[in-house]
Design a protein around this motif. Structure first.
Motif, mmCIF file in Angstrom:
data_model
loop_
_atom_site.group_PDB
_atom_site.id
_atom_site.type_symbol
_atom_site.label_atom_id
_atom_site.label_comp_id
_atom_site.label_asym_id
_atom_site.label_seq_id
_atom_site.Cartn_x
_atom_site.Cartn_y
_atom_site.Cartn_z
ATOM 1 N N TYR A 37 -5.329 -82.868 24.005
ATOM 2 C CA TYR A 37 -4.198 -83.640 24.533
ATOM 3 C C TYR A 37 -3.131 -82.656 25.023
ATOM 4 N N GLY A 38 -2.577 -82.928 26.203
ATOM 5 C CA GLY A 38 -1.534 -82.076 26.766
ATOM 6 C C GLY A 38 -0.188 -82.779 26.730
ATOM 7 N N LEU A 39 0.886 -81.984 26.722
ATOM 8 C CA LEU A 39 2.240 -82.529 26.793
ATOM 9 C C LEU A 39 2.749 -82.251 28.205
ATOM 10 N N ALA A 40 2.729 -83.306 29.053
ATOM 11 C CA ALA A 40 2.898 -83.122 30.494
ATOM 12 C C ALA A 40 4.317 -83.416 30.956
ATOM 13 N N ALA A 41 4.797 -82.586 31.879
ATOM 14 C CA ALA A 41 6.082 -82.830 32.553
ATOM 15 C C ALA A 41 5.958 -82.348 33.994
ATOM 16 N N ASP A 42 6.856 -82.831 34.845
ATOM 17 C CA ASP A 42 6.891 -82.444 36.259
ATOM 18 C C ASP A 42 7.134 -80.937 36.379
ATOM 19 N N ALA A 43 6.156 -80.216 36.921
ATOM 20 C CA ALA A 43 6.240 -78.752 36.996
ATOM 21 C C ALA A 43 7.263 -78.280 38.020
ATOM 22 N N THR A 44 7.788 -79.194 38.832
ATOM 23 C CA THR A 44 8.810 -78.797 39.812
ATOM 24 C C THR A 44 10.223 -79.030 39.271
ATOM 25 N N ASP A 45 10.342 -79.576 38.061
ATOM 26 C CA ASP A 45 11.645 -79.931 37.476
ATOM 27 C C ASP A 45 11.908 -79.016 36.276
ATOM 28 N N SER A 46 12.811 -78.046 36.459
ATOM 29 C CA SER A 46 12.983 -77.025 35.418
ATOM 30 C C SER A 46 13.506 -77.614 34.105
ATOM 31 N N VAL A 47 14.368 -78.606 34.169
ATOM 32 C CA VAL A 47 14.888 -79.184 32.919
ATOM 33 C C VAL A 47 13.788 -79.961 32.192
ATOM 34 N N ALA A 48 12.929 -80.642 32.962
ATOM 35 C CA ALA A 48 11.803 -81.347 32.342
ATOM 36 C C ALA A 48 10.874 -80.359 31.641
ATOM 37 N N ASN A 62 5.818 -68.975 26.609
ATOM 38 C CA ASN A 62 4.573 -68.540 27.250
ATOM 39 C C ASN A 62 4.486 -69.279 28.573
ATOM 40 N N PRO A 63 3.903 -68.638 29.591
ATOM 41 C CA PRO A 63 3.711 -69.400 30.828
ATOM 42 C C PRO A 63 2.741 -70.554 30.574
ATOM 43 N N LEU A 64 2.949 -71.654 31.266
ATOM 44 C CA LEU A 64 2.175 -72.881 31.046
ATOM 45 C C LEU A 64 1.125 -73.075 32.131
ATOM 46 N N ILE A 65 0.126 -73.888 31.831
ATOM 47 C CA ILE A 65 -0.892 -74.246 32.816
ATOM 48 C C ILE A 65 -0.403 -75.438 33.637
ATOM 49 N N VAL A 66 -0.568 -75.341 34.948
ATOM 50 C CA VAL A 66 -0.223 -76.445 35.838
ATOM 51 C C VAL A 66 -1.496 -77.197 36.217
ATOM 52 N N HIS A 67 -1.421 -78.539 36.125
ATOM 53 C CA HIS A 67 -2.560 -79.405 36.426
ATOM 54 C C HIS A 67 -2.331 -80.101 37.756
ATOM 55 N N VAL A 68 -3.335 -80.094 38.602
ATOM 56 C CA VAL A 68 -3.250 -80.762 39.906
ATOM 57 C C VAL A 68 -4.511 -81.587 40.135
ATOM 58 N N ARG A 69 -4.445 -82.492 41.158
ATOM 59 C CA ARG A 69 -5.545 -83.433 41.369
ATOM 60 C C ARG A 69 -6.809 -82.792 41.888
ATOM 61 N N ASP A 70 -6.660 -81.826 42.787
ATOM 62 C CA ASP A 70 -7.846 -81.283 43.454
ATOM 63 C C ASP A 70 -7.551 -79.890 44.005
ATOM 64 N N LEU A 71 -8.588 -79.287 44.571
ATOM 65 C CA LEU A 71 -8.465 -77.924 45.089
ATOM 66 C C LEU A 71 -7.414 -77.848 46.197
ATOM 67 N N ALA A 109 8.874 -74.711 39.080
ATOM 68 C CA ALA A 109 9.996 -74.183 38.293
ATOM 69 C C ALA A 109 9.613 -72.833 37.684
ATOM 70 N N SER A 110 10.543 -71.865 37.723
ATOM 71 C CA SER A 110 10.185 -70.522 37.249
ATOM 72 C C SER A 110 9.920 -70.498 35.746
ATOM 73 N N LEU A 111 10.412 -71.481 35.006
ATOM 74 C CA LEU A 111 10.120 -71.535 33.567
ATOM 75 C C LEU A 111 8.633 -71.798 33.326
ATOM 76 N N VAL A 112 7.946 -72.454 34.246
ATOM 77 C CA VAL A 112 6.507 -72.724 34.111
ATOM 78 C C VAL A 112 5.726 -71.417 34.051
ATOM 79 N N THR A 113 6.065 -70.486 34.928
ATOM 80 C CA THR A 113 5.338 -69.217 34.990
ATOM 81 C C THR A 113 6.043 -68.144 34.168
ATOM 82 N N ALA A 114 7.100 -68.512 33.458
ATOM 83 C CA ALA A 114 7.902 -67.545 32.702
ATOM 84 C C ALA A 114 8.324 -66.380 33.602
ATOM 85 N N GLY A 115 8.624 -66.720 34.861
ATOM 86 C CA GLY A 115 9.141 -65.719 35.783
ATOM 87 C C GLY A 115 8.088 -64.856 36.450
#
Ligand code: TXA
Ligand code: MG
Length: 307
Positions: A37-48, A62-71, A109-115
């Protein structure tokens, strides 16, 4: 948030619609994937994204994994070489995460990749996560949906027990099929072993380490400013760029109102701005330790002593 949270809703149209509305409002929601189970938030919203760390009580970023629909969606966020595209074509959707160069125009958001200038990205196979990606139309950052230090959740009840009172909603679609976090690959090397094996991927076995699950990913995962950085600064010493917090105004301010979630959301952008500003050194105002402040201080200590 009431102590009866999170609500647990069975996977279906109503649950996905409610989850998508919460994510659009900047909240995070637990959702099953084929791994855990993942804890998901909008990866483009830094506060989220900062809200994910706050909910998990994670003591570091730690940098997080981003999930997308397709290639195609992944190619709008990361740059693929032929080898990466070949792996993606063969194993997506599925439990494979690729670490790739982040595109400058990705809007993540740069927090996703930890910069960092790389991003970990995957296309999940699970119907609930796929439905949520479709309903939100956003890339979703999602670590495992457990409190920091606890084991990864493979059932909705694990999530509810671990994050009680900290998140609004869990989508329940039973036990996750793999039960183990995705295999992470960077430059033809396995950083984290997972459900897809080296033999299946046609790659060398992961290098043996004492903590094979997290250590390799984490070794590569720290952005450090090129300039010296001084902590707990209440004013400038000579020619420093001061990153403020609360009443310490500074050249930049992580959160004028002293809100640590907002400060976490701005942290890596502020470090990058400090690095590219003219002054030869950086100072950072004190940030309180409770809650997500612990992660901010961990990251600042690493930035001050990168080696
Ligand atoms: O199966 C999974 O991958 C689950 C589900 C929810 O999708 N997610 C997951 O995410 O395990 P998380 O955040 O717990 O793990 C992310 C891992 C960490 O070990 C991190 O260090 C590594 O990915 N990672 C992320 N970005 C990286 C990067 N740019 N370079 C190197 N490692 C990275
Ligand atoms: Mg985890």
């Amino acid at each position: 948030m009431s102590p009866t949270n999170p609500r647990i809703l069975p996977h279906g149209e109503a649950a996905i619609a409610e989850a998508a509305a919460l994510i659009a409002a900047g909240q995070c929601v637990a959702v099953p994937t084929e791994t855990v189970y993942g804890l998901a938030a909008d990866a483009t919203d830094s506060v989220a994204v900062a809200g994910i760390y706050a909910a998990k009580g994670r003591p570091s970023f730690n940098p997080l994994i981003v999930h997308v629909r397709d290639l195609a969606a992944a190619e709008r966020i990361a740059t693929f070489d032929p080898a990466a595209r070949d792996l993606a074509t063969r194993f997506w959707p599925g439990p494979l995460t690729l670490v790739l160069p982040l595109r400058a125009d990705a809007g993540i958001a740069s927090l996703v990749t930890a910069g960092l200038s790389t991003i970990a990205i995957r296309v999940p196979a699970h119907r609930a996560m796929q439905a949520l990606l479709a309903a939100t139309g956003k890339p979703l950052a999602a670590p495992s949906a457990n409190a920091s230090g606890a084991i990864s959740p493979t059932r909705a009840a694990h999530v509810a027990a671990s994050l009680a009172g900290r998140i609004p909603l869990v989508i329940d679609d039973g036990a996750t099929p793999a039960g183990l976090e995705s295999t992470i690959v960077m430059d033809g090397h396995i950083l984290r072993p997972g459900p897809l094996t080296a033999a299946e991927l046609g790659l060398p076995e992961a290098a043996a380490t004492t903590d094979a699950i997290t250590a390799p990913g984490q070794l590569a995962s720290h952005y450090a400013p090129a300039k010296p950085l001084r902590l707990n600064a209440v004013e400038r010493n000579g020619d420093e760029w001061l990153i403020g917090f609360g009443d310490v105004a500074g050249d930049d301010n992580l959160s004028p109102s002293g809100d640590c979630v907002e400060a976490a959301a701005r942290l890596f952008d502020a470090l990058h701005r400090a690095d590219s500003a003219p002054p030869p050194a950086i100072a950072v105002a004190p940030v309180p330790h409770p809650g997500i402040g612990a992660a901010i201080n961990d990251r600042l200590r690493r930035a001050a002593h990168p080696h």
